[in-house]
Design a protein around this motif. Structure first.
Motif, PDB file in Angstrom:
ATOM      1  N   SER A 226       0.767  -1.123  -0.065  1.00 37.07           N
ATOM      2  CA  SER A 226      -0.061   0.122  -0.278  1.00 37.07           C
ATOM      3  C   SER A 226       0.887   1.332   0.102  1.00 37.07           C
ATOM      4  O   SER A 226       0.611   2.144  -0.748  1.00 37.07           O
ATOM      5  CB  SER A 226      -0.875   0.004   1.085  1.00 37.07           C
ATOM      6  N   TYR A 229       1.948   2.066  -3.544  1.00 37.97           N
ATOM      7  CA  TYR A 229       0.683   2.629  -4.283  1.00 37.97           C
ATOM      8  C   TYR A 229       0.741   3.944  -3.992  1.00 37.97           C
ATOM      9  O   TYR A 229       0.249   4.839  -4.543  1.00 37.97           O
ATOM     10  CB  TYR A 229      -0.629   1.677  -4.240  1.00 37.97           C
ATOM     11  N   ALA A 252      -4.209   1.304  -3.212  1.00 36.97           N
ATOM     12  CA  ALA A 252      -3.400   1.343  -1.817  1.00 36.97           C
ATOM     13  C   ALA A 252      -4.742   1.057  -0.989  1.00 36.97           C
ATOM     14  O   ALA A 252      -4.488  -0.025   0.071  1.00 36.97           O
ATOM     15  CB  ALA A 252      -3.165   2.676  -1.632  1.00 36.97           C
ATOM     16  N   LEU A 255      -5.357  -2.914  -0.391  1.00 34.85           N
ATOM     17  CA  LEU A 255      -4.765  -3.565   0.404  1.00 34.85           C
ATOM     18  C   LEU A 255      -4.595  -2.957   1.918  1.00 34.85           C
ATOM     19  O   LEU A 255      -4.366  -3.634   2.822  1.00 34.85           O
ATOM     20  CB  LEU A 255      -2.969  -3.053   0.075  1.00 34.85           C
ATOM     21  N   ARG A 256      -5.034  -1.794   1.980  1.00 31.21           N
ATOM     22  CA  ARG A 256      -5.309  -1.044   3.506  1.00 31.21           C
ATOM     23  C   ARG A 256      -6.751  -0.334   3.766  1.00 31.21           C
ATOM     24  O   ARG A 256      -6.864   0.662   3.406  1.00 31.21           O
ATOM     25  CB  ARG A 256      -3.976  -0.202   3.885  1.00 31.21           C
ATOM     26  N   LEU A 262      -5.706   7.448   3.126  1.00 34.49           N
ATOM     27  CA  LEU A 262      -5.721   6.929   1.623  1.00 34.49           C
ATOM     28  C   LEU A 262      -7.182   7.354   1.238  1.00 34.49           C
ATOM     29  O   LEU A 262      -7.223   7.863   0.023  1.00 34.49           O
ATOM     30  CB  LEU A 262      -5.629   5.476   1.769  1.00 34.49           C
TER      31      LEU A 262
END
Lengths: 377, 576
Positions: A226, A229, A252, A255-256, A262
Motif C-alpha cells: 500500500s 501505491y 492502496a 490493500l489497506r 488514503l
C-alpha cells in the motif's frame, strides 16, 4: 641515617672481573627484557579486554537510546585503547547524540588530523555540523565521507552516507542539490528494494514526479504494498495524472481498507480528475464547464480572503470580470477559446492570492494543483 | 707505497699511549652510561608494568567499594612493615635519598635499597596510595648505576658521577620525556646545568627511552589535545594560573612538611605502622571520591580533554593535596612528581573553567589550562622551572605552548620561592638531619679551595665539663679564640675565649657554661669553598669554624681557621 657505605665498600675498589660482570649483566638484561615483554603483552591483552567490555556496555546503552550514559563507558574504552578507531568513533557518535559537541569535535578533529580521508570521521563530523545548524559545512563533510576511505563494504557505506546527505538536503537544502544527490543515488544504487524505498520519496520531494513514479512502479513490481501505491499515487498527482493517481490510491485502499488518509487522498484525486480541464479527450463543452468551475473556485477562494477588506483596483477589476464571465449566459456553440479565457482569468486571479490571503491554501484544495498544471502546459 | 710509521713510533716513545690509558675510568663511565641506560630502562619499564598489573588485580572491575579502603590500608601496612624492618632507605620519594648518596656518600646506594624500593613501591603504589612512581624510579635508577659503578671497580668520584646518569635514565623511562629527564638530573639532582656529566646523562636518557619504546611502543604518558592560544589576552589568565599554581604548591609543600614533622615526633616503635595511617586516610577519602586513589593519570587525561566540571576539579585539587601530603608524610614509599602533575592539572582546569565561563570568546577550553597547570605545579612544588617547561613541551610536542608555560611557571616558581624559602627536597632532608648543599654555591671553584682540602683535624675538642682555666690555657697554647666542644664525639657547640672569660669567676666554672644557651653554632661542610668559609667567619665574628658532616651536623670532621683559609689562596706564612 640514609644509605651509607659499609666500611668494606669505602675501601679502595678491587679489580673487577669485567668479562664475568658483562656476562651476568647480559643475562640479567635478557631476563628483564623477557619479563617486560611478557608484562607488556599481558597489559595489552587485559587493557583490550577491559576496553571491549566497556565498549559493549556503551554500545548497549547507546542502542537503548541512552547516549549520555553510554559516554562514560565509551570514553573509558577509548582511554584504555587509544589506537582503536572504533572506540573513538563510537564515543564521538554518543557525544553528538547527547549534544556534547565539544568532546565530539575534539575526537573527530584528532581523527581527521591523523587521516583527513577517514570516511567515518567525516560522516560523524557532518552529523556534528547538522547538530550545530551548519548545513553547508555538513554538506561538504558528507561529500568527503562519500568519497573518503571506508574500512569495509565501501559501496554500501557510501550509499548510506549519500542517502543521509539527501535526507539532510530534503530537510535543509535546496531542491536543486537534493535532485542532484538523488539522481546520483539512483545511478549508484544497486537494484535493491530497500534502497529504492528510500530513494523514491526523495525523488518525490525533488518534484520529479515521473522519476518517482518509475521508482514506485519498480517497487510495485517487486512487492505490491500500500505504501508503494500511495507513493505512486502522489507521484501521479505531481505529474498531473489525476486519474492514474486515483487508481493508485484505490489500489492502496484495497490493500489497506478504511485508511482515512488514503480515502482522503483518493477523494482528492477524484475531485482533481473531475475538475481537470486539460485532458485532450474532453469535449469543448466539458472543458468549458470545468474551466468555469476552476474560475468559480478561484474566485470563491479569493473572495473568502477579502471578507470585509478593500481589495486593490486590479484585484477588484479581475473579480468583476470573473463575475461577469461566470454570470454570462452561454448559448449556442461553446469554443475552446471561451474555456481558455476563463482559465487565464483563474490563473491571473490566483497570482494575486499571496497579496490578498494570509493563510496558504489547504492541502485538499484542488485549485493550486490545477493552476500549477495549467502554468506548466 | 711504503708505510711511514715514524710519527706513531715518536708518539709511542713519548709515552702518549700510557697517558691515555691512565684515564680508563672515563671510557668505562661512558660505556657504563649506555649499559645503565639500558638496564634502568628495562627495570623501570618492568616497575611501571608490574605496578599496573598488580593494581588491576587489587581493584577488579565491579569490586566492592570497601576495597577502596581495605586495599590501600593493607598495602601500606605490609609495605610499611617491610620498609621499617628491611629497607629503611626505601621510604619516601627517592629524590632526597638520591641526593644524599650523591653529595654525602660518594654515590653509594646499596643493592638492597634498590630491591626494597622496587618491591615496596610496587606494592604501595598498586594498592592505591596517592603517590607517584617517578621519584622511586629515580632512586632505583641511581641505585643501579651506583651498584654497577662499584661492581666495575670505579673509584668513588666516578661512581658519584653515575648517579645523575641513572637518574636521567629512570626519569626518561618513567615520564617518557628524555630531554626533561636530562634537565631534571642536572637542575635538581646535581643543581648544576653546566655539569661535566652532561654527555653521559644524555646517552643514558636516550638509551633508556629507546628501551621503553622498544617494549611499550610509541604511547605517550598523556594523550593531550592540540593546544592553541585563542587570544593574546589569555597571557593574563596564564599569569593568574601561575599565581594560583604557586599558592597551591606552597600549600601542598607546607602541609606535607607539617604532617611529616608530626609523624616524626611519634615514637620510633610506631614507624612500621605509620604508613598504614596514610593508607587508611586515602582509603576513607576514596570511599567518597575514588579519584584520589593512586597517581590518577587517567583523570589527568580526562581533565585535559575538558571532561570534568569546575566543582569536581576544585574538589580533586584540594583532596589530592591532602591525600598526597598525608601518604608521603606517613612514610609510604612513593613520589610526588605524579601527584604534582595531577594537582597542577586540576588547578589549571579550575582557573581555565572559570576564565572560560567569564570570557568564553577570548579563552581556550579548560583542558589547555590544565596542560599548562601541570607544569606550573611542577615548577612550584619541585622548583625546577626549566625542567617543567621542557617536560610539558615534550608531552605536547607543540611549540605554541612554550610562552604560556614560561609565564605561568616562572610566576609559580617566584611565588613558591617567596612563600616557602626552602625547596621541598632540601626541607625533607633537613627533617632527616641531613643538610644538602646549596645549589646557588660557586661550583667553579678549584678543588684546592674546597674546605675538605684545607681543614685540619680536631682530635681534642673540649669536653663540656672541662675547667674554664684549662680551656683558656689550651686556647692560648693553640693560638685560637674559638674551639669546638664535644661529648662522645657529638659536637655541642663552639666556645669563645670571650665567653670563657665571662664565666671564669662563677662557682666551679666549666666549658658548658660558656656555650650559647640556644644551642646553635656556626659550621661549614667539606664541600664548601674557602670563600664561603671567610663569608661565614665575617658573619659570625669567629676566626675558626667546625667542619661537620652533611649527614649529621653533630659529627665533627675537623676545623678550619682564618689562617688556613687565607693560606689556601697563597697568602701568609707557610706552616712550620
Amino acid at each position: 641515617m640514609p644509605d651509607s657505605p659499609p666500611a668494606a665498600e669505602a675501601a679502595p675498589p678491587a679489580r673487577a672481573n669485567i668479562p664475568g660482570l658483562l656476562l651476568t649483566l647480559f643475562a640479567i638484561m635478557l631476563l628483564l627484557y623477557s619479563s617486560d615483554r611478557f608484562l607488556a603483552q599481558l597489559e595489552q591483552r587485559e587493557l583490550r579486554q577491559a576496553a571491549r567490555r566497556e565498549f559493549q556496555a556503551g554500545i548497549a546503552l547507546r542502542e537503548q537510546g541512552k547516549p549520555a550514559e553510554a559516554i562514560d563507558h565509551l570514553r573509558q574504552a577509548h582511554t584504555l585503547v587509544r589506537g582503536d578507531q572504533e572506540y573513538a568513533l563510537a564515543l564521538a557518535d554518543a557525544q553528538i547524540a547527547a549534544r556534547h559537541a565539544e568532546g565530539a569535535r575534539r575526537i573527530l578533529d584528532e581523527l581527521l588530523a591523523a587521516e583527513p580521508n577517514d570516511a567515518r570521521a567525516n560522516l560523524l563530523t557532518a552529523r556534528l555540523m547538522i547538530s550545530e545548524g551548519q548545513f553547508a559545512a555538513a554538506n561538504s563533510y558528507y561529500h568527503r565521507a562519500i568519497y573518503g576511505t571506508w574500512p569495509a563494504d565501501s559501496q554500501r557505506s557510501r550509499l548510506a552516507a549519500r542517502l543521509e546527505l539527501a535526507q539532510m538536503l530534503a530537510d535543509h537544502g535546496s531542491q536543486q542539490e537534493l535532485l542532484s544527490e538523488t539522481l546520483a543515488l539512483e545511478d549508484s544504487a544497486p537494484e535493491s528494494v530497500d534502497v529504492m524505498k528510500k530513494i523514491a520519496p526523495l525523488l518525490l520531494r525533488t518534484g520529479s514526479g515521473a522519476r518517482a513514479a518509475a521508482a514506485y512502479r519498480y517497487l510495485l513490481r517487486q512487492d505490491r504494498s500500500s505504501g508503494s501505491y500511495l507513493g505512486l499515487g502522489q507521484a501521479e498527482l505531481e505529474m498531473g495524472d489525476y486519474r492514474g493517481a486515483q487508481s493508485a490510491f484505490s489500489a492502496a485502499l484495497e490493500l489497506r481498507p478504511n485508511d482515512p488518509f488514503l480515502e482522503g487522498q483518493m477523494s482528492r484525486a477524484g475531485r482533481l480528475a473531475d475538475l481537470d480541464p486539460t485532458p485532450r479527450y474532453l469535449t469543448s463543452r466539458e472543458k468549458f464547464a470545468r474551466s468555469s468551475q476552476v474560475l468559480e473556485l478561484t474566485k470563491a477562494d479569493i473572495a473568502s480572503c477579502l471578507a470585509g477588506k478593500n481589495p486593490s483596483a486590479a484585484v477588484r477589476s479581475e473579480l468583476t470580470e470573473a463575475d461577469h464571465l461566470l454570470s454570462k449566459r452561454v448559448g449556442g456553440e461553446v469554443t475552446n477559446e471561451m474555456a481558455e479565457a476563463r482559465l487565464e482569468l483563474a490563473e491571473s486571479l490566483w497570482v494575486t492570492r499571496p497579496s490578498v490571503c494570509r493563510a496558504p491554501p489547504s492541502d485538499y484544495d484542488p485549485v493550486p494543483l490545477i493552476i500549477s498544471k495549467l502554468s506548466t502546459k | 707505497m711504503r708505510l711511514n710509521i715514524n710519527p706513531f713510533l715518536r708518539w709511542a716513545k713519548a709515552g702518549k699511549w700510557t697517558e691515555q690509558l691512565e684515564q680508563p675510568e672515563e671510557a668505562v663511565s661512558l660505556l657504563l652510561s649506555l649499559v645503565v641506560g639500558a638496564l634502568v630502562g628495562l627495570v623501570v619499564t618492568g616497575f611501571i608494568l608490574l605496578t599496573g598489573r598488580l593494581a588491576a588485580r587489587m581493584y577488579p572491575p565491579g569490586g566492592s567499594a570497601w576495597l577502596r579502603v581495605l586495599v590501600p590500608t593493607f598495602g601500606s601496612l605490609v609495605s610499611g612493615a617491610f620498609i621499617a624492618r628491611f629497607f629503611p632507605d626505601a621510604r619516601g620519594s627517592g629524590i632526597p635519598q638520591t641526593k644524599f648518596a650523591l653529595f654525602i656518600h660518594d654515590g653509594y646506594i646499596s643493592l638492597k635499597t634498590v630491591i626494597g624500593k622496587f618491591f615496596c613501591c610496587t606494592l604501595s603504589l598498586a594498592s592505591g596510595i596517592a603517590l607517584g612512581r617517578e621519584g622511586p624510579s629515580v632512586q632505583i635508577g641511581a641505585g643501579l648505576a651506583s651498584v654497577l659503578g662499584r661492581a666495575t671497580g670505579l673509584r668513588p668520584p666516578s661512581v658519584r658521577a653515575l648517579i645523575p646518569v641513572g637518574s636521567s635514565a629512570a626519569l626518561a623511562a618513567a615520564f617518557n620525556t628524555p630531554i626533561a629527564a636530562v634537565l631534571f638530573s642536572l637542575e635538581e639532582i646535581l643543581g648544576d646545568l653546566h655539569a661535566k656529566v652532561l654527555g653521559t646523562v644524555v646517552i643514558s636518557s636516550a638509551t633508556s627511552w629507546m628501551v621503553l619504546h622498544l617494549i611499550l611502543g610509541d604511547e605517550p604518558l598523556f594523550h593531550v589535545p592540540a593546544y592553541h592560544l585563542v587570544n593574546p589576552a589569555e597571557f593574563g589568565v596564564y599569569a593568574v594560573l601561575g599565581l594560583v599554581g604557586g599558592l597551591g604548591s606552597v600549600a601542598f609543600v607546607k602541609l606535607l612538611l607539617v604532617i611529616r614533622l608530626a609523624f616524626k615526633r611519634l615514637p620510633p616503635s610506631t614507624v612500621w605502622l605509620q604508613p598504614a595511617a596514610g593508607g587508611l586516610f586515602v582509603g576513607l577519602l576514596a570511599l567518597a571520591v575514588p579519584e584520589v586513589l593512586g597517581v590518577g593519570y587517567e583523570y589527568v587525561e580526562r581533565v585535559l580533554d575538558g571532561d570534568l566540571a569546575l566543582q569536581t576539579v576544585v574538589l580533586l585539587a584540594v583532596l589530592k593535596i591532602v591525600a598526597t601530603a598525608t601518604c608521603y608524610s606517613s612514610g609510604n614509599a612513593g613520589g610526588i612528581f605524579g601527584p604534582s602533575l595531577f594537582i597542577g592539572a586540576m588547578l589549571g582546569a579550575s582557573v581555565g573553567a572559570l576564565a572560560h565561563m567569564l570570557f568564553p570568546s577570548i579563552t581556550a577550553e579548560p583542558g589547555a589550562y590544565a596542560l599548562v597547570g601541570m607544569g606550573t605545579a611542577f615548577a612550584g612544588i619541585i622548583r625546577t622551572p626549566f625542567t617543567s617547561v621542557i617536560m610539558i613541551f615534550e608531552l605536547t610536542r607543540d611549540y605554541s605552548i612554550i610562552v604560556p608555560l614560561m609565564i605561568s611557571n616562572m610566576i609559580a616558581y617566584f611565588v613558591s620561592q617567596k612563600l616557602q624559602r626552602e625547596p621541598i627536597y632540601d626541607a625533607l632532608a633537613r627533617q632527616e638531619g641531613v643538610l644538602l648543599p646549596d645549589h646557588g654555591g660557586d661550583r667553579n671553584e678549584p678543588e684546592y679551595l674546597l674546605v675538605g682540602n684545607v681543614m685540619r683535624p680536631c682530635e681534642q675538642p673540649f669536653p663540656p665539663g672541662l675547667d674554664v682555666d684549662a680551656a683558656l690555657a689550651k686556647m692560648s697554647e693553640l693560638g685560637v679564640y674559638h674551639w669546638p666542644v664535644a661529648r662522645d664525639g657529638a659536637l655541642l657547640g663552639l666556645v669563645s675565649e670571650h665567653a670563657l672569660r665571662e664565666v671564669r669567676f662563677d662557682t666551679a666554672p666549666a666549658v658548658r657554661d660558656a656555650l650559647p644557651p640556644d644551642g646553635n653554632y656556626p659550621f661549614v661542610h667539606v664541600d664548601n669553598t674557602v670563600g664561603h668559609v671567610l663569608e661565614r667567619m665575617g658573619q659570625e665574628h669567629v676566626e675558626l669554624l667546625p667542619v661537620v658532616s652533611r649527614a649529621n651536623a653533630r659529627q665533627l670532621l675537623g676545623v678550619i681557621t682564618f689562617a688556613d683559609a687565607v693560606k689556601a689562596y697563597g697568602i701568609g706564612k707557610a706552616d712550620a
